[in-house]
Design a protein around this motif. Structure first.
Motif, PDB file in Angstrom:
ATOM      1  N   ALA A 879      44.089  34.574  44.176  1.00 31.70           N
ATOM      2  CA  ALA A 879      42.627  34.492  44.235  1.00 31.70           C
ATOM      3  C   ALA A 879      42.060  34.451  42.829  1.00 31.70           C
ATOM      4  O   ALA A 879      42.656  34.971  41.888  1.00 31.70           O
ATOM      5  CB  ALA A 879      42.061  35.685  44.991  1.00 31.70           C
ATOM      6  N   PHE A 880      40.913  33.836  42.720  1.00 35.77           N
ATOM      7  CA  PHE A 880      40.212  33.817  41.445  1.00 35.77           C
ATOM      8  C   PHE A 880      38.958  34.668  41.580  1.00 35.77           C
ATOM      9  O   PHE A 880      38.086  34.367  42.393  1.00 35.77           O
ATOM     10  CB  PHE A 880      39.851  32.386  41.041  1.00 35.77           C
ATOM     11  CG  PHE A 880      39.056  32.314  39.771  1.00 35.77           C
ATOM     12  CD1 PHE A 880      39.631  32.697  38.573  1.00 35.77           C
ATOM     13  CD2 PHE A 880      37.740  31.886  39.771  1.00 35.77           C
ATOM     14  CE1 PHE A 880      38.900  32.647  37.392  1.00 35.77           C
ATOM     15  CE2 PHE A 880      37.006  31.829  38.608  1.00 35.77           C
ATOM     16  CZ  PHE A 880      37.585  32.212  37.413  1.00 35.77           C
ATOM     17  N   ALA A 881      38.907  35.767  40.838  1.00 40.83           N
ATOM     18  CA  ALA A 881      37.748  36.646  40.856  1.00 40.83           C
ATOM     19  C   ALA A 881      36.726  36.120  39.856  1.00 40.83           C
ATOM     20  O   ALA A 881      36.843  36.348  38.648  1.00 40.83           O
ATOM     21  CB  ALA A 881      38.159  38.077  40.512  1.00 40.83           C
ATOM     22  N   ALA A 882      35.739  35.400  40.354  1.00 47.63           N
ATOM     23  CA  ALA A 882      34.798  34.714  39.470  1.00 47.63           C
ATOM     24  C   ALA A 882      34.010  35.677  38.597  1.00 47.63           C
ATOM     25  O   ALA A 882      33.734  35.387  37.430  1.00 47.63           O
ATOM     26  CB  ALA A 882      33.838  33.855  40.305  1.00 47.63           C
ATOM     27  N   GLU A 883      33.666  36.858  39.160  1.00 47.19           N
ATOM     28  CA  GLU A 883      32.849  37.789  38.382  1.00 47.19           C
ATOM     29  C   GLU A 883      33.610  38.346  37.182  1.00 47.19           C
ATOM     30  O   GLU A 883      33.016  38.722  36.177  1.00 47.19           O
ATOM     31  CB  GLU A 883      32.357  38.934  39.283  1.00 47.19           C
ATOM     32  CG  GLU A 883      33.438  39.890  39.778  1.00 47.19           C
ATOM     33  CD  GLU A 883      34.246  39.344  40.953  1.00 47.19           C
ATOM     34  OE1 GLU A 883      35.138  40.042  41.435  1.00 47.19           O
ATOM     35  OE2 GLU A 883      33.944  38.196  41.375  1.00 47.19           O
ATOM     36  N   ARG A 884      34.954  38.371  37.285  1.00 50.35           N
ATOM     37  CA  ARG A 884      35.766  38.851  36.150  1.00 50.35           C
ATOM     38  C   ARG A 884      36.476  37.717  35.433  1.00 50.35           C
ATOM     39  O   ARG A 884      37.135  37.944  34.439  1.00 50.35           O
ATOM     40  CB  ARG A 884      36.815  39.853  36.654  1.00 50.35           C
ATOM     41  CG  ARG A 884      36.261  41.183  37.084  1.00 50.35           C
ATOM     42  CD  ARG A 884      37.389  42.173  37.304  1.00 50.35           C
ATOM     43  NE  ARG A 884      38.062  42.006  38.582  1.00 50.35           N
ATOM     44  CZ  ARG A 884      39.271  42.469  38.864  1.00 50.35           C
ATOM     45  NH1 ARG A 884      39.965  43.089  37.919  1.00 50.35           N
ATOM     46  NH2 ARG A 884      39.805  42.309  40.059  1.00 50.35           N
ATOM     47  N   ARG A 885      36.343  36.494  35.989  1.00 53.63           N
ATOM     48  CA  ARG A 885      37.088  35.343  35.469  1.00 53.63           C
ATOM     49  C   ARG A 885      38.554  35.723  35.302  1.00 53.63           C
ATOM     50  O   ARG A 885      39.151  35.610  34.234  1.00 53.63           O
ATOM     51  CB  ARG A 885      36.487  34.843  34.151  1.00 53.63           C
ATOM     52  CG  ARG A 885      35.072  34.337  34.279  1.00 53.63           C
ATOM     53  CD  ARG A 885      34.558  33.674  33.025  1.00 53.63           C
ATOM     54  NE  ARG A 885      35.268  32.444  32.708  1.00 53.63           N
ATOM     55  CZ  ARG A 885      34.997  31.259  33.244  1.00 53.63           C
ATOM     56  NH1 ARG A 885      34.051  31.147  34.158  1.00 53.63           N
ATOM     57  NH2 ARG A 885      35.682  30.193  32.905  1.00 53.63           N
ATOM     58  N   PHE A 886      39.132  36.170  36.424  1.00 57.17           N
ATOM     59  CA  PHE A 886      40.453  36.764  36.387  1.00 57.17           C
ATOM     60  C   PHE A 886      41.187  36.395  37.670  1.00 57.17           C
ATOM     61  O   PHE A 886      40.596  36.419  38.758  1.00 57.17           O
ATOM     62  CB  PHE A 886      40.301  38.289  36.268  1.00 57.17           C
ATOM     63  CG  PHE A 886      41.586  39.032  36.079  1.00 57.17           C
ATOM     64  CD1 PHE A 886      42.296  38.916  34.905  1.00 57.17           C
ATOM     65  CD2 PHE A 886      42.065  39.878  37.072  1.00 57.17           C
ATOM     66  CE1 PHE A 886      43.484  39.618  34.721  1.00 57.17           C
ATOM     67  CE2 PHE A 886      43.242  40.577  36.902  1.00 57.17           C
ATOM     68  CZ  PHE A 886      43.949  40.448  35.716  1.00 57.17           C
ATOM     69  N   ASN A 887      42.458  36.062  37.561  1.00 55.02           N
ATOM     70  CA  ASN A 887      43.270  35.755  38.735  1.00 55.02           C
ATOM     71  C   ASN A 887      43.851  37.042  39.315  1.00 55.02           C
ATOM     72  O   ASN A 887      44.378  37.882  38.570  1.00 55.02           O
ATOM     73  CB  ASN A 887      44.414  34.809  38.366  1.00 55.02           C
ATOM     74  CG  ASN A 887      43.914  33.452  37.928  1.00 55.02           C
ATOM     75  OD1 ASN A 887      42.988  32.909  38.529  1.00 55.02           O
ATOM     76  ND2 ASN A 887      44.498  32.909  36.877  1.00 55.02           N
ATOM     77  N   THR A 888      43.788  37.178  40.613  1.00 56.34           N
ATOM     78  CA  THR A 888      44.317  38.370  41.258  1.00 56.34           C
ATOM     79  C   THR A 888      45.187  37.979  42.446  1.00 56.34           C
ATOM     80  O   THR A 888      44.990  36.924  43.064  1.00 56.34           O
ATOM     81  CB  THR A 888      43.192  39.294  41.764  1.00 56.34           C
ATOM     82  OG1 THR A 888      42.426  38.597  42.752  1.00 56.34           O
ATOM     83  CG2 THR A 888      42.285  39.716  40.628  1.00 56.34           C
ATOM     84  N   VAL A 889      46.143  38.854  42.790  1.00 57.56           N
ATOM     85  CA  VAL A 889      46.993  38.610  43.948  1.00 57.56           C
ATOM     86  C   VAL A 889      46.205  38.888  45.222  1.00 57.56           C
ATOM     87  O   VAL A 889      45.188  39.575  45.208  1.00 57.56           O
ATOM     88  CB  VAL A 889      48.252  39.501  43.900  1.00 57.56           C
ATOM     89  CG1 VAL A 889      49.091  39.168  42.674  1.00 57.56           C
ATOM     90  CG2 VAL A 889      47.894  40.984  43.903  1.00 57.56           C
ATOM     91  N   THR A 890      46.684  38.330  46.321  1.00 60.17           N
ATOM     92  CA  THR A 890      46.051  38.578  47.612  1.00 60.17           C
ATOM     93  C   THR A 890      47.069  39.194  48.570  1.00 60.17           C
ATOM     94  O   THR A 890      48.254  38.868  48.523  1.00 60.17           O
ATOM     95  CB  THR A 890      45.500  37.292  48.243  1.00 60.17           C
ATOM     96  OG1 THR A 890      46.588  36.460  48.662  1.00 60.17           O
ATOM     97  CG2 THR A 890      44.629  36.524  47.257  1.00 60.17           C
ATOM     98  N   ARG A 891      46.588  40.055  49.409  1.00 59.77           N
ATOM     99  CA  ARG A 891      47.475  40.683  50.390  1.00 59.77           C
ATOM    100  C   ARG A 891      48.064  39.639  51.326  1.00 59.77           C
ATOM    101  O   ARG A 891      49.249  39.703  51.690  1.00 59.77           O
ATOM    102  CB  ARG A 891      46.694  41.746  51.168  1.00 59.77           C
ATOM    103  CG  ARG A 891      47.508  42.463  52.226  1.00 59.77           C
ATOM    104  CD  ARG A 891      46.743  43.636  52.804  1.00 59.77           C
ATOM    105  NE  ARG A 891      45.476  43.235  53.391  1.00 59.77           N
ATOM    106  CZ  ARG A 891      45.333  42.786  54.634  1.00 59.77           C
ATOM    107  NH1 ARG A 891      46.383  42.661  55.417  1.00 59.77           N
ATOM    108  NH2 ARG A 891      44.138  42.470  55.106  1.00 59.77           N
ATOM    109  N   HIS A 892      47.257  38.677  51.766  1.00 59.93           N
ATOM    110  CA  HIS A 892      47.714  37.631  52.680  1.00 59.93           C
ATOM    111  C   HIS A 892      48.935  36.912  52.105  1.00 59.93           C
ATOM    112  O   HIS A 892      49.945  36.714  52.806  1.00 59.93           O
ATOM    113  CB  HIS A 892      46.578  36.641  52.930  1.00 59.93           C
ATOM    114  CG  HIS A 892      46.954  35.476  53.809  1.00 59.93           C
ATOM    115  ND1 HIS A 892      47.652  34.380  53.333  1.00 59.93           N
ATOM    116  CD2 HIS A 892      46.735  35.250  55.130  1.00 59.93           C
ATOM    117  CE1 HIS A 892      47.839  33.524  54.312  1.00 59.93           C
ATOM    118  NE2 HIS A 892      47.296  34.022  55.415  1.00 59.93           N
TER     119      HIS A 892
END
Length: 980
Positions: A879-892
């Protein structure tokens, strides 16, 4: 040995267990660590270098006390309870048919974990968590508390274990802890012990392993109260069995009535060490000495003394009683002293200590050696901020002890993220009384946000007053216990810095001297922080060592990024079958430029300027400098830290399943046209490895794309036929042959395509080695230089960067996912998209998989690397967290990816997932974009979506085009012209 107390009796049934073939007695209700310690057994897991480790943290954070219990690997002895006829081994199963890795949890059912809704979820049942739970529950909230320990109370209260009973609490600490737990139960709080919270993806999505099953909690408000772990103190021998934290020793002594040893040295900073010493002395243990690193309180500190006495007279009285008891018992309390080394053959047998000068220098000329079989270390704490950081809560750096990150909170624990509170020592260090007061305030604040009836104003005002007193006391206490600064110049090279990965201080110093002077670069070059403890016991030390070595101040953004799971969790518990995704989930490219360097430089010139310091830029620099060219590489961050540095290290030759057939981009034509590049590039990697004189861990083991259906086999046959037309060696094999060459794979698989030219590489070593070789050949590298503008002037390119202007004859755009942004600076649209993907790695395992494994119908990339870990990928989206401009893993994606991996490799269910991480992948049309750009003389692209495999060959082709205007590989299918 077991400790006796007139008011405590053993209530646990005597059972028999077996440890490494030795039959022993134990008490039901105690932990494996306590049972073994009662027999003087302190050696647990085996390290890669043949050493042994023992109980260290005592709270499940360090993972040094791992054992195999009834065939289940990597069980924490400090948390795992004994049972009758338990068979415990210090080694992991062999992973063979005769000694397999048994599943750690029951098999999952369905396609998703159980979900539970609650008004308020509290993570942690220590003083802060229980206080918050009570306050909210008393106002009518439905409250659930999750706690990893066998019993509530946290590090501070440490209740008596079920193996023992007391007619009445033997001291105020036991009494207060029981009263707090009972108050929570009376208020209706649901407390779930032995629950490991492995992640929080949002305020209303918290994931835990409860009774072996994954459970997703959906709270309306979230309180994070995870407590703290004890601060690491690197010195020679601190990893020997018998060296443990004061908290671990106190858990043994208070909760389980077992001594950490017979002759004990206690060292550190603060009054907790005095309490432990008194408790051991009272039980008949020989406490050799108590070493306090702070100087003895002096008359000139009278203001702090008065403040402490005024705000907590009972605690001051306790401290004076401790000192008096130790004096009467003849135990020396040595102020301004610290440990030099722990020594012994396989376990601590001797301790060397020395006085400290006010500047922190150890006066080695006055060192003393004493015999001891246990060394207990209590130098303070570090907050457990992993969950809060993963959620994105703001943090700041506290320059105390080694330095640590603390969560930005208001007095009631509220953070900058709605619905999230962080309290207790897990937010910032303040002790139990601060934690209790903040917990009460947080519980009331959460209840108010839930819209519940108003709370008791008197109780809230009292909590605020208690908080103020407790904070004043803490300030005064640590003024009295102000220790000299930590100095790494006296820590020997041989001392271990990273316990998990066995990285020495000397190794880290050498890497810093070589220019790898950020935590991220150290991590990639040494594996520091990549072990089971996730950097808890090395990151702060490494950050301070960096500051002292480079003179560059520490900063929040330079700490290691938080990774989920927050602690290792069973892979099988997270494996849920998910629908396969329908293509790359494109995102804007995050702005991850960090100010590793900020000094502006004079104007520079270069014949060839390469924009991008990843693996492609490194290979370009190597080939161009090898040809004698003047080449300068600019990188917005630090070299090899983004897409290249987060790569899984597969060397692909055959088409991936989504590059052929109906799933393929652009009908699959561009991907097929790229096939000839794969074998050439693998050969170039082997040549680079030889030229650099380093082991890149290139292993050409062959690749297996497996199938579990007739349709899958038909797909593989068609794909293999196409690949052979492009010169790829392959063979379609049946199930019997597959099991012969890969016996650990599932017997549900009916065949595979075998491609002998595939393999793997260590991207954490290879890129840096090529960079260093290029630098030795004359290539220049400039980091922290974000390119902001590109123009033309008198036939040259003028490039503006955040660190100065560069005049270049030619430019190569090797910006990877940022290539489109670079192209915009010269007025062209380069059809490169960013696609965040995630990968997973397990703990080290016995040899299970030799090949690079993929799946015909599902997204999977699976291999076992040199460290023993299994790296799992296959283009599951992050996932791309736009508010942090940061890529994050997803549980799915974690769940779906692990389901496929477990489906292919069943023994995966016997391993723990150590971490998952997100990286920015490059999505084009299946083929690279290389070569000159029409209408822009001297501007070249060098971008590929299979970056690590193809980096050498695309760099070689580009270098040839730059230097000779031609290449022995036809670049036509890869030119930007194909997009029209």
């Amino acid at each position: 040995m077991r400790l006796d107390h007139p008011d405590i009796r053993r209530s646990g049934e005597i059972v028999e267990i077996v440890y490494d073939g030795q039959r022993l007695t134990a008490l039901a209700g105690e932990t494996v660590a306590a049972a073994l310690a009662s027999h003087g057994i302190i050696q647990f897991r085996h390290t890669r270098d043949g050493g042994r480790r023992g109980l260290y943290c005592g709270m499940g954070a360090c993972f040094d006390c791992l054992v195999t219990v009834d065939g289940k690997a990597s069980q924490r002895a400090c948390l795992t309870k004994v049972a009758a006829n338990q068979e415990i081994r210090s080694v992991m199963p062999a992973g063979t048919a005769a000694d397999p890795l048994l599943p750690l949890t029951p098999p999952v059912t369905g396609t998703a974990p159980v979900e539970q809704a609650t008004d308020l979820l509290v993570i942690g049942a220590g003083p802060a968590g229980l206080a918050a739970a009570i306050a909210a529950a008393q106002r009518g909230a439905a409250v659930t508390v999750l706690d990893e320990r066998p019993q509530s109370g946290g590090q501070f209260y440490k209740p008596l274990a079920p193996s023992h009973q007391a007619q009445h609490p033997i001291d105020r600490q036991f009494r207060d802890g029981l009263a707090l737990r009972d108050a929570a139960i009376r208020a209706g709080v649901a407390i779930q012990q032995e629950a490991t919270v492995w992640g929080a993806h949002a305020a209303d999505e918290v994931v835990a392993i409860v009774e072996g099953l994954e459970t997703v909690y959906r709270p309306r408000q979230l309180v994070i109260a995870p407590g703290a772990y004890e601060r690491p103190v690197p010195f020679a021998g601190w990893t020997l069995p018998g060296v443990m934290t004061t908290g671990a020793a106190q858990t043994l002594a208070r909760a389980y009535r077992v001594s950490p040893g017979q002759h004990v040295v206690i060292a550190g900073n603060g009054p907790l060490n005095l309490q432990l010493a008194c408790e051991l002395v009272a039980a008949g243990v020989d406490v050799v000495a108590v070493l306090e690193s702070a100087p003895k309180p002096a008359p000139h500190q009278w203001r702090a003394m008065l403040t402490a006495l005024r705000t907590a007279p009972d605690l001051i009285a306790d401290g004076l009683r401790y000192l008096n008891r130790l004096r009467r018992a003849g135990v020396p309390v040595l102020w301004s002293h610290a440990i030099l080394a722990a020594e012994g053959d396989g376990r601590v047998a001797q301790v060397r200590y020395a006085p400290m000068a006010p500047d922190g220098r150890l006066q080695t000329e006055a060192a003393v050696s004493v015999a001891a079989d246990a060394l207990c270390l209590g130098y303070g704490f570090v907050p457990s901020t992993e969950i809060a950081r993963a959620l994105g809560c703001a943090h700041h750096l506290v320059d105390r002890h080694l330095g640590y990150l603390a969560t930005d909170t208001a007095a009631d624990g509220s953070t900058d993220l709605p619905g999230i509170f962080v309290i207790g020592d897990g937010a910032d260090l303040g002790g139990a009384r601060v934690a209790l007061a903040r917990g009460t305030l947080a519980g009331h604040a959460a209840a108010a946000r839930l819209g519940l009836p108003a709370g008791n104003a008197t109780e809230i005002a009292d909590a605020k007053a208690r908080l103020q007193r407790a904070e004043h006391f803490q300030s005064a206490l640590w003024s009295l216990y102000q220790a000299p600064p930590v100095r790494f110049d006296q820590v020997p090279d041989a001392a271990m810095l990273c316990r998990c990965e066995e990285i020495s201080v000397g190794r880290v110093r050498a890497e810093i001297a070589a220019g790898h002077d950020s935590l991220a670069a150290l991590k990639r070059n040494t594996r520091l922080g990549m072990g089971r403890c996730q950097g808890r016991y090395c990151a702060a030390s490494a950050a301070l060592l960096l500051e002292q070595s480079t003179g560059r101040p520490r900063a929040v953004e330079q700490y290691l990024a938080p990774r989920l799971p927050a602690k290792p969790v069973p892979a099988g518990a997270l494996a849920f079958e998910k629908p396969e995704w329908g293509g790359h989930q494109r995102a804007i490219t995050p702005n991850l430029a960090r100010p590793v360097e900020t000094i502006r430089l004079p104007d520079q010139e270069a014949a060839i300027l390469v924009i991008g310091g990843g693996v492609v830029g490194a290979c370009l620099a190597y080939y161009l400098s090898q040809a004698g060219q003047d080449v300068l590489v600019v990188e917005r961050d630090d070299t090899n830290l983004q897409a290249s540095g987060a790569n899984a290290g597969s060397l692909h030759v055959q088409l991936l399943s989504f590059d052929f057939g109906a799933k393929a981009e652009a009908g699959g034509g561009p991907a097929a046209a790229t096939l000839p590049l794969g074998p050439r590039s693998v050969a170039l990697w082997q040549q680079l490895q030889a030229d650099c004189g380093e082991d890149f861990e290139v292993r050409i083991t062959g690749g297996l794309m497996v199938a579990d259906s007739d349709a899958g086999m038909d797909f593989l046959r068609a794909k293999a036929a196409l690949e052979r037309r492009y010169g790829i060696e392959n063979e379609v094999i049946g199930g019997n042959e597959l099991r012969r060459i890969a016996p650990a794979l599932s017997d549900k698989l009916i065949g595979a395509e075998y491609a002998p030219q595939e393999g793997k590489i260590n991207p954490l070593r290879a890129t840096y080695a090529v960079l260093e070789k290029a630098r030795a050949q004359g290539a220049r590298f400039l980091r922290g230089a974000n390119v902001t503008a590109i123009g033309r002037e008198n036939g040259h390119w003028i490039v503006e960067t955040s660190r100065g202007r560069i005049r270049a004859g030619r430019i190569v755009n090797a910006s990877g996912p940022w290539s489109r942004e670079t192209g915009k600076l010269v007025g062209i649209d380069i059809p490169v998209h960013s696609a965040p993907l995630q990968m997973i790695v397990t703990e080290p395992a016995p040899p299970l998989v030799g090949h690079l494994v993929a799946h015909a119908d599902r997204h999977l990339s699976l291999k076992q690397v040199a460290s023993g870990g299994l790296v799992i990928g296959g283009a599951w989206t992050a996932a791309f967290a736009a508010e942090r401009r940061f890529n994050t893993v997803t549980r799915h994606s974690i769940e779906g990816n692990l389901w496929v991996a477990n489906h292919v490799l069943p023994q995966m269910a016997g391993l723990h997932v150590v971490r998952a991480w997100a990286a920015m992948n490059i999505n084009i049309d299946g083929a690279p974009i290389i070569g000159p750009v029409p209408g822009l003389p001297g501007f070249f692209n060098c971008v590929t979506s299979n970056g690590y495999t193809l980096a050498p060959v695309v760099a070689r082709i580009t270098a040839d085009l730059l230097l000779q205007g031609r290449s022995d590989i036809d670049p036509t299918p890869y030119l930007i012209d194909r997009f029209g």
